[in-house]
Design a protein around this motif. Sequence first.
Motif, PDB file in Angstrom:
ATOM      1  N   ASN A   1      46.561  38.876  32.212  1.00 28.54           N
ATOM      2  CA  ASN A   1      45.373  38.086  31.894  1.00 28.54           C
ATOM      3  C   ASN A   1      44.196  38.462  32.785  1.00 28.54           C
ATOM      4  OD1 ASN A   1      46.485  36.241  29.849  1.00 28.54           O
ATOM      5  ND2 ASN A   1      47.740  35.460  31.519  1.00 28.54           N
ATOM      6  N   GLY A   2      44.468  38.603  34.082  1.00 27.62           N
ATOM      7  CA  GLY A   2      43.400  38.936  35.013  1.00 27.62           C
ATOM      8  C   GLY A   2      42.776  40.286  34.717  1.00 27.62           C
ATOM      9  N   TRP A   3      43.605  41.292  34.430  1.00 31.08           N
ATOM     10  CA  TRP A   3      43.087  42.628  34.148  1.00 31.08           C
ATOM     11  C   TRP A   3      42.313  42.663  32.835  1.00 31.08           C
ATOM     12  CZ3 TRP A   3      42.799  45.431  38.184  1.00 31.08           C
ATOM     13  CH2 TRP A   3      43.787  45.396  39.173  1.00 31.08           C
ATOM     14  N   HIS A   4      42.785  41.936  31.814  1.00 30.44           N
ATOM     15  CA  HIS A   4      42.057  41.893  30.547  1.00 30.44           C
ATOM     16  C   HIS A   4      40.669  41.286  30.735  1.00 30.44           C
ATOM     17  CE1 HIS A   4      44.865  43.451  27.602  1.00 30.44           C
ATOM     18  NE2 HIS A   4      45.843  42.693  28.076  1.00 30.44           N
ATOM     19  N   LEU A   5      40.586  40.182  31.477  1.00 31.22           N
ATOM     20  CA  LEU A   5      39.291  39.547  31.706  1.00 31.22           C
ATOM     21  C   LEU A   5      38.392  40.424  32.571  1.00 31.22           C
ATOM     22  CD1 LEU A   5      40.238  35.789  32.254  1.00 31.22           C
ATOM     23  CD2 LEU A   5      39.081  36.801  30.286  1.00 31.22           C
ATOM     24  N   LEU A   6      38.981  41.105  33.559  1.00 29.29           N
ATOM     25  CA  LEU A   6      38.186  41.992  34.404  1.00 29.29           C
ATOM     26  C   LEU A   6      37.617  43.148  33.584  1.00 29.29           C
ATOM     27  CD1 LEU A   6      37.197  42.514  37.271  1.00 29.29           C
ATOM     28  CD2 LEU A   6      39.319  43.744  37.724  1.00 29.29           C
ATOM     29  N   SER A   7      38.415  43.668  32.672  1.00 31.36           N
ATOM     30  CA  SER A   7      37.925  44.712  31.769  1.00 31.36           C
ATOM     31  C   SER A   7      36.764  44.186  30.927  1.00 31.36           C
ATOM     32  CB  SER A   7      39.064  45.194  30.864  1.00 31.36           C
ATOM     33  OG  SER A   7      38.577  46.036  29.839  1.00 31.36           O
ATOM     34  N   GLU A   8      36.932  42.988  30.368  1.00 28.65           N
ATOM     35  CA  GLU A   8      35.886  42.405  29.516  1.00 28.65           C
ATOM     36  C   GLU A   8      34.587  42.211  30.278  1.00 28.65           C
ATOM     37  OE1 GLU A   8      35.054  38.346  26.879  1.00 28.65           O
ATOM     38  OE2 GLU A   8      37.066  38.758  27.656  1.00 28.65           O
ATOM     39  N   ALA A   9      34.672  41.665  31.482  1.00 30.14           N
ATOM     40  CA  ALA A   9      33.464  41.411  32.274  1.00 30.14           C
ATOM     41  C   ALA A   9      32.744  42.712  32.606  1.00 30.14           C
ATOM     42  CB  ALA A   9      33.830  40.666  33.552  1.00 30.14           C
TER      43      ALA A   9
ATOM     44  N   LYS B   1      31.903  33.671  29.400  1.00 22.87           N
ATOM     45  CA  LYS B   1      31.250  33.064  28.234  1.00 22.87           C
ATOM     46  C   LYS B   1      29.814  32.675  28.546  1.00 22.87           C
ATOM     47  CE  LYS B   1      35.003  33.356  25.793  1.00 22.87           C
ATOM     48  NZ  LYS B   1      35.135  34.483  24.841  1.00 22.87           N
ATOM     49  N   GLN B   2      29.531  32.382  29.822  1.00 26.29           N
ATOM     50  CA  GLN B   2      28.161  32.051  30.243  1.00 26.29           C
ATOM     51  C   GLN B   2      27.340  33.300  30.545  1.00 26.29           C
ATOM     52  OE1 GLN B   2      29.372  29.413  33.551  1.00 26.29           O
ATOM     53  NE2 GLN B   2      28.152  27.810  32.567  1.00 26.29           N
ATOM     54  N   GLU B   3      27.929  34.467  30.344  1.00 26.49           N
ATOM     55  CA  GLU B   3      27.295  35.752  30.637  1.00 26.49           C
ATOM     56  C   GLU B   3      27.001  35.909  32.129  1.00 26.49           C
ATOM     57  OE1 GLU B   3      23.977  36.459  28.078  1.00 26.49           O
ATOM     58  OE2 GLU B   3      25.158  36.229  26.246  1.00 26.49           O
ATOM     59  N   ARG B   4      27.793  35.253  32.952  1.00 32.85           N
ATOM     60  CA  ARG B   4      27.706  35.427  34.405  1.00 32.85           C
ATOM     61  C   ARG B   4      28.812  36.397  34.823  1.00 32.85           C
ATOM     62  NH1 ARG B   4      27.908  29.459  36.571  1.00 32.85           N
ATOM     63  NH2 ARG B   4      28.128  30.583  38.557  1.00 32.85           N
TER      64      ARG B   4
ATOM     65  N   VAL C   1      35.339  36.879  41.111  1.00 32.29           N
ATOM     66  CA  VAL C   1      36.509  36.002  41.027  1.00 32.29           C
ATOM     67  C   VAL C   1      37.750  36.800  40.646  1.00 32.29           C
ATOM     68  CG1 VAL C   1      37.541  34.080  39.746  1.00 32.29           C
ATOM     69  CG2 VAL C   1      35.173  33.923  40.517  1.00 32.29           C
ATOM     70  N   LEU C   2      37.597  37.685  39.670  1.00 38.14           N
ATOM     71  CA  LEU C   2      38.742  38.409  39.122  1.00 38.14           C
ATOM     72  C   LEU C   2      39.226  39.527  40.034  1.00 38.14           C
ATOM     73  CD1 LEU C   2      37.529  38.436  35.435  1.00 38.14           C
ATOM     74  CD2 LEU C   2      39.620  37.333  36.273  1.00 38.14           C
ATOM     75  N   GLN C   3      38.345  40.091  40.821  1.00 37.92           N
ATOM     76  CA  GLN C   3      38.796  41.105  41.778  1.00 37.92           C
ATOM     77  C   GLN C   3      39.764  40.493  42.782  1.00 37.92           C
ATOM     78  OE1 GLN C   3      35.008  42.627  43.207  1.00 37.92           O
ATOM     79  NE2 GLN C   3      35.170  44.458  41.924  1.00 37.92           N
ATOM     80  N   ARG C   4      39.431  39.314  43.248  1.00 35.42           N
ATOM     81  CA  ARG C   4      40.347  38.630  44.173  1.00 35.42           C
ATOM     82  C   ARG C   4      41.615  38.207  43.453  1.00 35.42           C
ATOM     83  NH1 ARG C   4      38.986  33.687  48.410  1.00 35.42           N
ATOM     84  NH2 ARG C   4      41.131  33.432  49.160  1.00 35.42           N
ATOM     85  N   TYR C   5      41.454  37.725  42.212  1.00 38.57           N
ATOM     86  CA  TYR C   5      42.619  37.253  41.460  1.00 38.57           C
ATOM     87  C   TYR C   5      43.601  38.386  41.199  1.00 38.57           C
ATOM     88  CZ  TYR C   5      45.532  35.130  37.905  1.00 38.57           C
ATOM     89  OH  TYR C   5      46.620  34.660  37.221  1.00 38.57           O
ATOM     90  N   THR C   6      43.107  39.536  40.746  1.00 37.99           N
ATOM     91  CA  THR C   6      44.005  40.647  40.447  1.00 37.99           C
ATOM     92  C   THR C   6      44.624  41.224  41.715  1.00 37.99           C
ATOM     93  OG1 THR C   6      42.072  42.121  40.372  1.00 37.99           O
ATOM     94  CG2 THR C   6      42.909  41.285  38.269  1.00 37.99           C
ATOM     95  N   HIS C   7      43.931  41.092  42.834  1.00 36.91           N
ATOM     96  CA  HIS C   7      44.523  41.520  44.103  1.00 36.91           C
ATOM     97  C   HIS C   7      45.706  40.629  44.457  1.00 36.91           C
ATOM     98  CE1 HIS C   7      44.974  41.518  48.535  1.00 36.91           C
ATOM     99  NE2 HIS C   7      44.710  42.814  48.422  1.00 36.91           N
ATOM    100  N   ASP C   8      45.547  39.311  44.233  1.00 37.78           N
ATOM    101  CA  ASP C   8      46.612  38.360  44.568  1.00 37.78           C
ATOM    102  C   ASP C   8      47.693  38.302  43.492  1.00 37.78           C
ATOM    103  OD1 ASP C   8      45.207  37.722  46.865  1.00 37.78           O
ATOM    104  OD2 ASP C   8      44.245  35.953  45.991  1.00 37.78           O
ATOM    105  N   ASN C   9      47.324  38.633  42.246  1.00 34.77           N
ATOM    106  CA  ASN C   9      48.264  38.544  41.118  1.00 34.77           C
ATOM    107  C   ASN C   9      48.226  39.849  40.321  1.00 34.77           C
ATOM    108  OD1 ASN C   9      48.870  35.372  41.105  1.00 34.77           O
ATOM    109  ND2 ASN C   9      46.663  35.661  41.402  1.00 34.77           N
ATOM    110  N   PRO C  10      48.672  40.960  40.927  1.00 31.76           N
ATOM    111  CA  PRO C  10      48.505  42.273  40.281  1.00 31.76           C
ATOM    112  C   PRO C  10      49.325  42.469  39.019  1.00 31.76           C
ATOM    113  CG  PRO C  10      49.890  42.454  42.249  1.00 31.76           C
ATOM    114  CD  PRO C  10      49.331  41.068  42.249  1.00 31.76           C
TER     115      PRO C  10
ATOM    116  N   ASN D   1      40.935  30.247  33.836  1.00 33.75           N
ATOM    117  CA  ASN D   1      40.014  29.482  32.989  1.00 33.75           C
ATOM    118  C   ASN D   1      38.582  29.567  33.503  1.00 33.75           C
ATOM    119  OD1 ASN D   1      41.200  27.713  30.656  1.00 33.75           O
ATOM    120  ND2 ASN D   1      42.756  27.663  32.254  1.00 33.75           N
ATOM    121  N   TYR D   2      38.424  29.481  34.820  1.00 36.09           N
ATOM    122  CA  TYR D   2      37.089  29.540  35.422  1.00 36.09           C
ATOM    123  C   TYR D   2      36.440  30.898  35.164  1.00 36.09           C
ATOM    124  CZ  TYR D   2      33.485  29.420  39.091  1.00 36.09           C
ATOM    125  OH  TYR D   2      32.309  29.462  39.784  1.00 36.09           O
ATOM    126  N   ALA D   3      37.191  31.976  35.351  1.00 32.16           N
ATOM    127  CA  ALA D   3      36.651  33.314  35.092  1.00 32.16           C
ATOM    128  C   ALA D   3      36.250  33.465  33.629  1.00 32.16           C
ATOM    129  CB  ALA D   3      37.681  34.373  35.473  1.00 32.16           C
TER     130      ALA D   3
END
Length: 483
Positions: free
Chosen positions: A409-417, A386-389, A396-405, A379-381
């Motif tokens: 959801n993590g990979w989709h958001l990482l792609s979007e960012a 959405k804030q364009e940050r 955030v997502l690089q660490r998340y996808t490392h811990d939850n490969p 949710n935070y990512a």
Amino acid sequence: MFKRTRSMVCLCVATALATPTVTASSIDLPDIGTTASGTLSIAQELQYGDAYMRMLRSSQPIVNDPVLNEYISTLGHKLVANADDVKTPFTFFMIRDRNINAFAFFGGYVALHSGLFLHAQSESELASVVAHEIAHVTQRHLARSMEEQAKRTPATIAALAGSLLLAIAAPQAGIAAITATTAGSMQGTINYTRSNEKEADRFGISTLAKAGFEPQAMPRFFGRLADDFRYASKPPPMLLTHPLPEDRITDSRARAQRYPDPRISSSLEYHLARARVIARYAGIDAKSSLDWFDRTEKKAQADLQPAFQYGRALVYLDNKELDKAAAILQPMAKKDPNNHFYLDALSDLYLAQDQMAKAETMLVNALKASPQNPVMTINYANVLIKQERNQDAVRVLQRYTHDNPNDLNGWHLLSEANIHLGNSGEDLAARAEILALKANWNKAIQYYTQASQLAELGSLQQARYDARIDQLMVQRDRFLALQ
């Protein structure tokens, strides 16, 4: 794909329960052991499980809902912690399907159909289903069934494993394959499966007892399931391959009566999960969902009222009736500020209201209470994007996808960012990981190859992409060797 040969299904729903004061030695479980080492090793089971999970991601409507995933994983691992003969890690996930069903397969994977939440009336009833499936894994019923079939057929281990896994996800295909065998082989396989079901019931009850659930939920669930579909022209897939004969229900009732009744209170968490399924994954429209909440609430205990309110709030939120959703969610979250069901919905509400800073503050505080929690992190990512940050979101997502490969959801958001940042190579890499999780190896390798070509020659980034290509090629070859 796995070859389709003679098959036997090793799935089914079960119910059973327990108290934490009961020990494994207090019931007379048969010493049947967990043989099957002559057919598949644990390492091979893990390989088949991983391969089949990737196939399911590409072919089945798996529910990638962080809140529901957290709930069923917490419930499942509570049961695993109280199970015997655990030799593999466990992964619990949900498939969007209104049919009542659950199944387990190699490598500790346990799937629950969303339809279970429509039928299970308490957390104990759902836990009994999960405990039964855990027992199928710990007692290695798939591998043991393969041993039985190997005595009757010259088929290879890969073909036998493939037919078993086929039957798990497609019971009709499994039945069709069985009918191609001789009558003697059919009867032997059916008898073996019935013994597996009773064995999974017994071990499931033991697990439930130690985990503190209600023993009588098992025969209650069995009895209601049998009654509801006794005269159905089209019973659930589970009952096509695993009928509930009276002796199995009687056996579970007798065994459950040997445990103390814990008299546990109703689980609000379960009913919140159930409400979320009704609102979003039951395949019914908003009016029907609201009608269901109204009807069911009239028969429910007063302390479960927040679950029905939460369900209504989700319906309002999904239909852009934001004021109605806010009127329900904000007081609930104020009363129970650490509830992830409420926080997740509030995050969506604040985004819809364009209150980005409010959503961020809430999630930052939630992450202080539960650092690296998957629900809050995702949710935070999303809020950061959405804030364009986007650079912050990528960190955030690089660490998340490392811990939850394995979390799409993590990979989709990482792609979007990375798309927003114009990082084509990193976008391709994230999408490649999604493809690999769905067993689309060649496309994944192609995407990483394109990413490598975009990277600076000789850079660490290019070296990382090339190393991942090598890993994916090894995984692809191992996957293909299972056929």
